[in-house]
Scaffold this active site. Structure first.
Site, mmCIF file in Angstrom:
data_model
loop_
_atom_site.group_PDB
_atom_site.id
_atom_site.type_symbol
_atom_site.label_atom_id
_atom_site.label_comp_id
_atom_site.label_asym_id
_atom_site.label_seq_id
_atom_site.Cartn_x
_atom_site.Cartn_y
_atom_site.Cartn_z
ATOM 1 N N GLU A 360 0.800 -1.168 0.101
ATOM 2 C CA GLU A 360 0.082 -0.047 0.037
ATOM 3 C C GLU A 360 0.864 1.374 0.015
ATOM 4 O OE1 GLU A 360 -2.971 1.202 3.279
ATOM 5 O OE2 GLU A 360 -4.401 0.555 1.737
ATOM 6 N N HIS A 391 6.013 -26.815 3.147
ATOM 7 C CA HIS A 391 5.056 -27.937 2.716
ATOM 8 C C HIS A 391 3.774 -27.030 1.756
ATOM 9 C CE1 HIS A 391 7.011 -30.577 5.626
ATOM 10 N NE2 HIS A 391 6.967 -29.488 6.410
ATOM 11 N N LYS A 515 -13.515 2.079 -3.727
ATOM 12 C CA LYS A 515 -14.608 2.377 -2.940
ATOM 13 C C LYS A 515 -15.674 2.908 -3.592
ATOM 14 C CE LYS A 515 -11.158 2.947 0.806
ATOM 15 N NZ LYS A 515 -10.516 4.102 1.981
HETATM 16 O O1 F6P Z 1 -8.662 1.650 2.110
HETATM 17 C C1 F6P Z 1 -7.270 1.664 2.465
HETATM 18 C C2 F6P Z 1 -7.372 2.339 4.039
HETATM 19 O O2 F6P Z 1 -7.528 3.523 3.816
HETATM 20 C C3 F6P Z 1 -6.054 2.035 4.547
HETATM 21 O O3 F6P Z 1 -5.052 2.789 4.317
HETATM 22 C C4 F6P Z 1 -6.611 1.869 6.156
HETATM 23 O O4 F6P Z 1 -5.566 1.398 6.924
HETATM 24 C C5 F6P Z 1 -7.867 1.329 5.996
HETATM 25 O O5 F6P Z 1 -8.162 1.781 4.850
HETATM 26 C C6 F6P Z 1 -8.736 1.673 6.968
HETATM 27 O O6 F6P Z 1 -9.090 2.858 7.391
HETATM 28 P P1 F6P Z 1 -9.511 3.497 8.428
HETATM 29 O O7 F6P Z 1 -8.642 3.360 9.679
HETATM 30 O O8 F6P Z 1 -9.791 5.114 8.133
HETATM 31 O O9 F6P Z 1 -10.869 2.917 8.801
#
Ligand code: F6P
Length: 550
Positions: A360, A391, A515
């Site tokens: 990431e 394994h 998203k």
């Molecule tokens: O979708 C990626 C992300 O933004 C990560 O970088 C982050 O750790 C995770 O989602 C959770 O985000 P949040 O802590 O804002 O719920």
């Protein structure tokens, strides 16, 4: 661009010869190779002698690092400059582990008192839990804490609580910590089926407090508690909220809107990246397992690595050397797969944690100034406990067609404090067995057929090429302090590589589009309208889901 520099060109020319050189020849050629490529810091020993490089390679890589102004970048990171350019903010996870008597001024404000105020707030909470005084709404002491979070709000605490489960303080009320991250509710459904609502508390961990995965789990958990305690037991909703929910976020407003009581809100800051956040309030589950003293030892171990990172010469700097080995493999030897292989069951989630940290952070293809890179960046990184992976996928490492860099990780000592003598002896011998396998595998990956006495000609399917590069990381022991140092080592390694690749390791714009589109798709699924805009494949999948509901 870094690949247009003389330092890069010199490495490319040098790589042409090194590609033809087998690792076994490098060992034959240099008697003190192991010592020359091994460094120690903060309870960790890093042996890089099984990398496919030479002293000359290292010298050229250091030229490249200086060309990218690595010393300046390290200073800017640790001094709190706005190194996260696309979001115009510093990346100050290292501030979370500064000791109380340190100072770090950013825009005229010393951050250290705020960091320690949060640690003190956590300490008060942990003390209440460990004294059996954090009670549920019906008066029973809380025994189960379920962390609802995903990504950085899940993987760090999950990995560390598992790794340090041996370090529970004695004589305190025991809290069992659980983790639910998946949006489909499967982990949560399991907990709701077997935990007692009267003694269960949920920690909502989300930096943004907008992540649908976490909020959907949180809603299900709240309804479960309201039904089981409110409707069935007649407990007041506000009391349920106060006794059964803690929030951890950078947004106190959103925590408040969701109904988290102000005293149960633990705050952190926008300048801490999600995947770098286990060192503060997101680490609450860790502190519930190891106690606040153990948590502070974890921070101290990471801080020791931060100091090493700032102070050690580039040639002796563990994160720098680990990163340069990776750059050499990815950019000059075309090795773009990297496997993480711990030989200690307590590090079961370490590979999953690093998958987020590395991919990431450095899964990027655009430089700080918006140009498409003309070179490879983060390799595909994956892993599993080494003994189990032996394994499973080691076959590919030994005889497949992919070149893979491996990190072998193991503690040197273990089981010293097992009370019963016979069991201690057995477990120590199991530990030796794991070490023997760890050392044997890196040796075979390096030497191939040469690892065994010549026993005459063998058919092709019994031959081993060897020449797969690896690093070996030995912890004196696995303790909160050495684990802190280990994690910080990888965090800084990621930063060094990002600096050379000129990419930003602290943003993650690549996950945003997914998203958004998931939100739109969810609306189509729920409302059953708008499907015409979809492609044929997606349309068929949505229709299959509708059909299954009928
Ligand atoms: O979708 C990626 C992300 O933004 C990560 O970088 C982050 O750790 C995770 O989602 C959770 O985000 P949040 O802590 O804002 O719920």
């Amino acid at each position: 661009m870094i690949d247009q520099t003389a330092a890069w060109r010199a490495l490319a020319a040098h790589a042409a010869t090194m590609r033809e050189t087998h690792l076994r020849e490098l060992f034959v050629g240099e008697t003190n190779r192991q010592a020359r490529f091994t460094r120690r810091a903060a309870g960790l020993t890093l042996d890089l002698s099984k990398q496919r490089w030479s002293t000359e390679t290292q010298r050229l890589l250091l030229d490249l690092a200086r060309e990218a102004d690595l010393p300046g970048a390290i200073r800017r990171l640790l001094d709190g400059e706005r190194v996260n350019v696309s979001e115009d903010r510093p990346a100050l996870h290292t501030a979370l582990r500064l000791p109380a008597d340190a100072a770090l001024e950013i825009d005229g404000e010393d951050l250290v008192p705020g960091v320690h105020a949060t640690l003190d707030h956590m300490a008060t909470m942990v003390e209440r839990f460990h004294a059996g005084q954090w009670r549920g709404a019906t008066g029973k002491a809380i025994r189960h804490v379920v962390n609802l979070g995903v990504g950085g709000s899940d993987l760090g605490p999950l990995m560390v609580t598992h790794a340090l489960a041996d370090f529970r303080p004695s004589g305190v009320h025991r809290i069992e910590v659980h983790f639910a991250s998946t949006m489909d509710g499967s982990q949560l459904a399991d907990y709701l089926g077997r935990l007692n609502p009267e003694t269960t508390l949920f920690v909502l961990s989300s930096k943004s407090f907008t992540t649908i995965d976490t909020l959907s789990n949180a809603r299900t958990a709240r309804d479960w508690l309201m039904t089981r305690l409110g409707v069935e037991e007649g407990v007041d909703d506000a009391l349920v909220m106060r006794q059964h929910f803690i929030g951890v976020s950078a947004s106190p407003e959103k925590m408040g809107e969701w109904g988290i009581a102000p005293a149960n809100q633990l705050e952190f800051w926008e300048w801490v990246g999600g995947r770098y956040s286990l060192w503060g309030a997101i680490g609450l589950p860790i502190a519930l397992v190891v106690g606040m003293d153990g948590f502070r030892e974890l921070l101290a171990g990471a801080h020791a690595m931060d100091r090493h990172f700032r102070e050690a010469e580039l040639a002796d700097n563990l994160p720098v050397q680990l990163a340069l080995a990776g750059i050499w493999n990815v950019n000059f030897l075309d090795i773009r797969a990297h496997s993480i292989l711990p030989y200690d069951g307590r590090l079961e989630y370490f590979a999953a944690y690093l998958e987020q940290l590395e991919m990431e952070s450095n899964g990027k293809s655009v430089t700080h100034d918006g140009h498409e890179v003309g070179y490879s960046t983060c390799p595909v990184l994956w892993g599993q406990l080494g003994p189990n992976a032996q394994h499973a996928f080691y076959q590919l490492l030994h005889q497949g067609t992919q070149a893979v860099e491996c990190d072998f990780i193991a503690p040197l000592r273990r089981y010293d404090d097992v009370a019963e003598e016979a069991t201690r002896a057995h477990l120590k011998s199991q530990h030796r067995l794991a070490l023997a396998n760890c050392f044997a595998q890196s040796r075979v990956l390096m030497l191939g057929d040469d690892a065994i006495e010549d026993d005459g000609p063998r058919p092709g399917h019994k031959r081993y090429r060897g020449n797969q590069p690896s690093s070996t990381l030995l912890l004196d022991r696995l303790t909160p302090a050495t684990l802190g140092a280990l994690i910080a080592l990888y965090e800084h390694k990621v930063f060094v590589q990002a600096t050379i690749w000129a990419i930003n390791p602290f943003d993650q714009w690549g996950v945003e589009l997914g998203k958004k589109i998931a939100g739109e798709t969810q609306r189509i699924l729920e409302r059953r309208e708008g499907i015409e805009a979809m492609d044929a494949s997606t349309r068929a999948l949505i229709e299959a889901a509708w059909a299954a509901e009928e």
